[in-house]
Write an enzyme that holds these catalytic residues in place. Structure first.
Site, PDB file in Angstrom:
ATOM      1  N   HIS A   1       0.850  -1.191   0.000  1.00  0.00           N
ATOM      2  CA  HIS A   1       0.000   0.000   0.000  1.00  0.00           C
ATOM      3  C   HIS A   1       0.882   1.237   0.000  1.00  0.00           C
ATOM      4  CE1 HIS A   1       1.165  -0.527   4.174  1.00  0.00           C
ATOM      5  NE2 HIS A   1       0.847   0.740   4.406  1.00  0.00           N
TER       6      HIS A   1
ATOM      7  N   ASP B   1       0.803   5.270   1.860  1.00  0.00           N
ATOM      8  CA  ASP B   1       0.148   6.009   2.935  1.00  0.00           C
ATOM      9  C   ASP B   1      -0.539   7.235   2.350  1.00  0.00           C
ATOM     10  OD1 ASP B   1       1.214   4.178   4.712  1.00  0.00           O
ATOM     11  OD2 ASP B   1       2.941   5.436   5.217  1.00  0.00           O
TER      12      ASP B   1
ATOM     13  N   HIS C   1       4.790   0.068   0.004  1.00  0.00           N
ATOM     14  CA  HIS C   1       5.525  -0.759   0.957  1.00  0.00           C
ATOM     15  C   HIS C   1       4.626  -1.835   1.543  1.00  0.00           C
ATOM     16  CE1 HIS C   1       3.744   2.706   3.047  1.00  0.00           C
ATOM     17  NE2 HIS C   1       3.764   2.006   4.169  1.00  0.00           N
TER      18      HIS C   1
ATOM     19  N   ARG D   1       7.491  -8.506  15.510  1.00  0.00           N
ATOM     20  CA  ARG D   1       7.920  -7.192  15.033  1.00  0.00           C
ATOM     21  C   ARG D   1       6.941  -6.165  15.573  1.00  0.00           C
ATOM     22  NH1 ARG D   1       7.133  -3.472  10.750  1.00  0.00           N
ATOM     23  NH2 ARG D   1       9.072  -2.431  10.153  1.00  0.00           N
TER      24      ARG D   1
END
Length: 333
Positions: A205, A207, A262, A272
Site C-alpha cells: 500500500h 500512505d 511498501h 515485530r
C-alpha cells in the site's frame, strides 16, 4: 507472551519468494546533523519516496518507554484487548485491516494524535486511565510531530520554497488530522519450514497522508517497492526512523516526490513491533500541486480536500492506486 487468536496460515495472503526481492543496504540515509541534509532529503523523496533518518535527536529512552508499554499491551489476553475494538476506525484491531476485506498477520492499536481522545479510548480498554501508557504515548507523538515538521521544512528548503513552513504548517494546525499506530506482528512458527513462501503481515500500500515517521524494533519484515517494480527488504534499525512520502505530498509536489509502496512480511521466530506517526492535514484542507513547483507544467492532479481523499481511501482496498481517480487525463497530441 503475546497471545494471538488462532486462525490458520491458510486464512492469510502468501507471496512466493522471488529473486526480485533482495536485502538492500543502500537505503537512503539522511543525517540531520549534516548541513546539506536538505539536498539528501529531496533526492531521497524523488528517487525512493523513502529514507532513513539518523542523528535525529530523539532520546532513546523516550522511544523505549513507548515500545515497552506497547509490548505490555499486546501481551494482554485477547479478550482484554478486544475491549478497545473493533476499530471505528480508531481502537484495537486483529487480522482485519480496514472495512473492505484486507487481512494480515497483525494486531494493532490505531489512535489519533489528540491526547484527550486517546485517553478516552484507552480508558475504555483498561477500565481506568493508563497513566504510564498515555504519558509515553503523548511524549512520543509530540517528538514525532516535531521531527516530521523538521523534515518537511528541510524539503521546502531543498525545493527553494517560501515560506519554509508551506508543508509543516498543515501538521502544526490545531485541526491537523494526524493519526498514530502501534503494530504487532506475532511470530508465525509455520513459516520455519523452507516452503518458499512468505506470509503477509500488512499488504502492499501507500500512505494517504503527507508524511509517515516509522520506528520498529530490530525484527526484519519491512519491504519497499522501487522504480523497476522489484521489492527490497529494509534492514531494521531500532535507533533510527524511516520516513515515507505520502500520497498527499506526492500531489502537492505534482509528482516530483513519489509516495512509496511498501509492505510487511511476517517473521517465523520473532515479533515485530512498529510505531508510526502519520502526519495529515486538516480535513477541509485543499490538496493540489503547489504553484511554485509547477514551473510551467500542467497539473497532474485534480484538486480535492483531505476529507474527500480520506473517504475515497476508506472505500478502497489496501493495494489500490488511490490517486488514480484524482489524476488528470491528457489527450495525446
Amino acid at each position: 507472551m503475546v497471545v494471538f487468536s488462532k486462525p490458520t496460515i491458510a486464512d492469510f495472503p502468501l507471496i512466493i519468494n522471488s529473486k526480485s526481492t533482495t536485502l538492500c543496504r543502500g537505503i537512503p540515509i539522511v543525517d540531520l546533523s549534516e548541513p546539506d541534509a536538505k539536498q539528501f532529503v529531496v533526492k531521497s523523496c524523488e528517487e525512493y519516496g523513502f529514507f532513513k533518518v539518523v542523528n535525529h535527536g530523539v532520546p532513546l529512552e523516550l522511544i523505549s518507554r513507548l515500545e515497552n508499554e506497547a509490548v505490555m499491551f499486546f501481551s494482554f489476553p485477547l479478550s482484554e484487548k478486544q475491549k478497545g475494538g473493533p476499530p471505528d476506525p480508531f481502537g484495537y484491531g486483529n487480522k482485519s485491516i480496514g472495512p473492505n476485506g484486507d487481512v494480515g498477520w497483525i494486531e494493532y492499536l490505531l489512535l489519533t494524535a489528540n491526547q484527550e481522545l486517546n485517553s478516552q479510548k484507552l480508558t475504555t480498554i483498561f477500565g481506568k486511565y493508563p497513566e504510564k501508557l498515555c504519558s509515553a504515548l503523548n511524549d512520543y507523538v509530540s517528538a514525532m510531530k516535531k521531527i516530521a515538521c523538521e523534515l518537511l521544512e528541510l524539503m521546502a528548503d531543498g525545493l527553494s520554497m517560501k515560506p519554509r513552513n508551506v508543508f509543516s504548517k498543515l501538521l502544526m494546525d490545531e485541526q491537523s488530522d494526524s493519526v498514530f499506530r502501534l503494530n504487532n506482528y506475532p511470530p508465525c512458527q509455520e513459516l520455519q519450514a523452507p516452503n518458499g513462501k512468505n506470509l503477509i503481515g500488512f499488504g502492499e500500500h501507500t500512505d494517504p497522508q503527507i508524511i509517515s515517521v516509522l520506528r520498529s524494533n530490530n525484527t526484519s519484515g519491512l519491504q519497499i517497492s522501487v522504480r523497476n517494480g522489484s521489492w527490497i527488504s529494509v534492514p531494521p534499525d531500532a535507533n533510527s526512523f524511516f520516513i515515507n512520502v505520502g500520497d498527499s505530498l506526492q500531489v502537492m509536489t505534482n509528482g516530483r516526490f513519489k509516495s512509496v509502496r511498501h509492505r510487511v512480511l511476517a517473521n517465523s521466530s520473532k515479533s515485530r513491533v512498529s510505531m508510526i506517526y502519520f502526519g495529515g492535514p486538516p480535513l477541509n484542507e485543499k490538496i493540489a500541486p503547489l504553484p511554485s513547483l509547477m514551473e510551467g507544467k500542467e497539473s497532474l492532479y485534480k484538486e480535492f480536500t483531505w476529507l474527500e481523499y480520506k473517504k475515497s481511501a476508506y472505500k478502497s482496498r489496501l493495494g489500490d492506486n488511490r490517486l488514480s481517480q484524482f489524476e488528470r487525463m491528457f489527450e495525446a497530441a
